[in-house]
Design a protein around this motif. Structure first.
Motif, mmCIF file in Angstrom:
data_model
loop_
_atom_site.group_PDB
_atom_site.id
_atom_site.type_symbol
_atom_site.label_atom_id
_atom_site.label_comp_id
_atom_site.label_asym_id
_atom_site.label_seq_id
_atom_site.Cartn_x
_atom_site.Cartn_y
_atom_site.Cartn_z
ATOM 1 N N MET A 1 0.852 -1.186 0.000
ATOM 2 C CA MET A 1 0.000 0.000 0.000
ATOM 3 C C MET A 1 0.894 1.244 0.000
ATOM 4 S SD MET A 1 -2.837 1.110 2.806
ATOM 5 C CE MET A 1 -4.436 0.973 2.074
ATOM 6 N N THR A 2 0.559 2.203 -0.814
ATOM 7 C CA THR A 2 1.360 3.411 -0.880
ATOM 8 C C THR A 2 1.062 4.317 0.301
ATOM 9 O OG1 THR A 2 -0.305 4.524 -2.205
ATOM 10 C CG2 THR A 2 1.420 3.339 -3.397
ATOM 11 N N ARG A 3 1.907 5.288 0.499
ATOM 12 C CA ARG A 3 1.808 6.193 1.647
ATOM 13 C C ARG A 3 0.909 7.389 1.327
ATOM 14 N NH1 ARG A 3 1.136 7.327 6.430
ATOM 15 N NH2 ARG A 3 2.484 8.802 7.439
ATOM 16 N N HIS A 4 -0.212 7.148 0.616
ATOM 17 C CA HIS A 4 -1.130 8.231 0.271
ATOM 18 C C HIS A 4 -2.128 8.510 1.371
ATOM 19 C CE1 HIS A 4 0.369 8.719 -3.755
ATOM 20 N NE2 HIS A 4 0.289 7.411 -3.949
ATOM 21 N N TRP A 5 -2.186 7.673 2.384
ATOM 22 C CA TRP A 5 -3.156 7.847 3.463
ATOM 23 C C TRP A 5 -2.524 8.633 4.603
ATOM 24 C CZ3 TRP A 5 -8.108 6.928 2.740
ATOM 25 C CH2 TRP A 5 -8.468 6.080 1.696
ATOM 26 N N SER A 6 -2.717 9.945 4.586
ATOM 27 C CA SER A 6 -2.201 10.793 5.655
ATOM 28 C C SER A 6 -3.089 10.640 6.888
ATOM 29 C CB SER A 6 -2.199 12.257 5.198
ATOM 30 O OG SER A 6 -3.537 12.715 5.059
ATOM 31 N N PRO A 7 -2.624 11.067 8.053
ATOM 32 C CA PRO A 7 -3.477 11.010 9.247
ATOM 33 C C PRO A 7 -4.800 11.772 9.055
ATOM 34 C CG PRO A 7 -1.214 11.410 9.895
ATOM 35 C CD PRO A 7 -1.259 11.484 8.391
ATOM 36 N N LEU A 8 -4.759 12.887 8.338
ATOM 37 C CA LEU A 8 -5.991 13.646 8.088
ATOM 38 C C LEU A 8 -6.940 12.857 7.204
ATOM 39 C CD1 LEU A 8 -7.570 16.243 8.530
ATOM 40 C CD2 LEU A 8 -6.353 17.223 6.580
ATOM 41 N N ALA A 9 -6.410 12.213 6.157
ATOM 42 C CA ALA A 9 -7.255 11.397 5.279
ATOM 43 C C ALA A 9 -7.873 10.246 6.058
ATOM 44 C CB ALA A 9 -6.439 10.871 4.100
ATOM 45 N N ILE A 10 -7.104 9.634 6.949
ATOM 46 C CA ILE A 10 -7.633 8.547 7.773
ATOM 47 C C ILE A 10 -8.709 9.064 8.721
ATOM 48 C CG2 ILE A 10 -7.030 6.893 9.594
ATOM 49 C CD1 ILE A 10 -4.319 6.554 8.100
ATOM 50 N N THR A 11 -8.517 10.246 9.280
ATOM 51 C CA THR A 11 -9.530 10.847 10.159
ATOM 52 C C THR A 11 -10.834 11.048 9.407
ATOM 53 O OG1 THR A 11 -7.836 11.964 11.464
ATOM 54 C CG2 THR A 11 -10.069 12.852 11.607
#
Length: 121
Positions: A1-11
């Motif tokens: 999985m790429t690192r496109h999921w920032s903490p904000l995106a996960i929130t």
């Protein structure tokens, strides 16, 4: 999985999931109970609970966006928009924030973009 999921995106993703689960729980309950959605809007019931969860999750996501975006753009007093939503309505403070955000972005763009001068010979 790429690192496109920032903490904000996960929130935002978690909030979307909470909105989906919360609203569909009450929607399913309303269907099982053969409730009248339009009637429930005026007399309470699962449809009102569904709308409440829907709007609450949107308001929380909007507050997270206000804090994150104001930090990114260097906007001060973002907490006033959130506090103001409890005193007035989020339907007022969120569009107000978006207007002020756009104003700030325009201001930042103008300070970076050089103004055209006289043509060079």
């Amino acid at each position: 999985m790429t690192r496109h999921w920032s903490p904000l995106a996960i929130t935002y993703l978690v909030l979307a999931l909470a909105g989906l689960v919360g609203t569909w729980f009450f929607n399913t309950l309303a269907i099982i109970q053969l409730r009248d959605f339009i009637g429930d809007l005026t007399t309470s019931g699962p449809a009102v609970s569904s709308i409440t969860v829907d709007l609450l999750v949107v308001a929380v996501a909007g507050c997270v966006f206000i804090v994150a975006e104001s930090r990114r753009l260097g906007m001060r007093f973002a907490w006033l928009y959130i506090l103001g939503s409890g005193l007035t309505a989020f339907a007022f403070t969120f569009p107000l924030f978006l207007a002020m955000r756009q104003r700030r972005m325009t201001q930042l763009a103008a300070s970076v973009t050089p103004t055209p001068g006289p043509p060079r010979a």
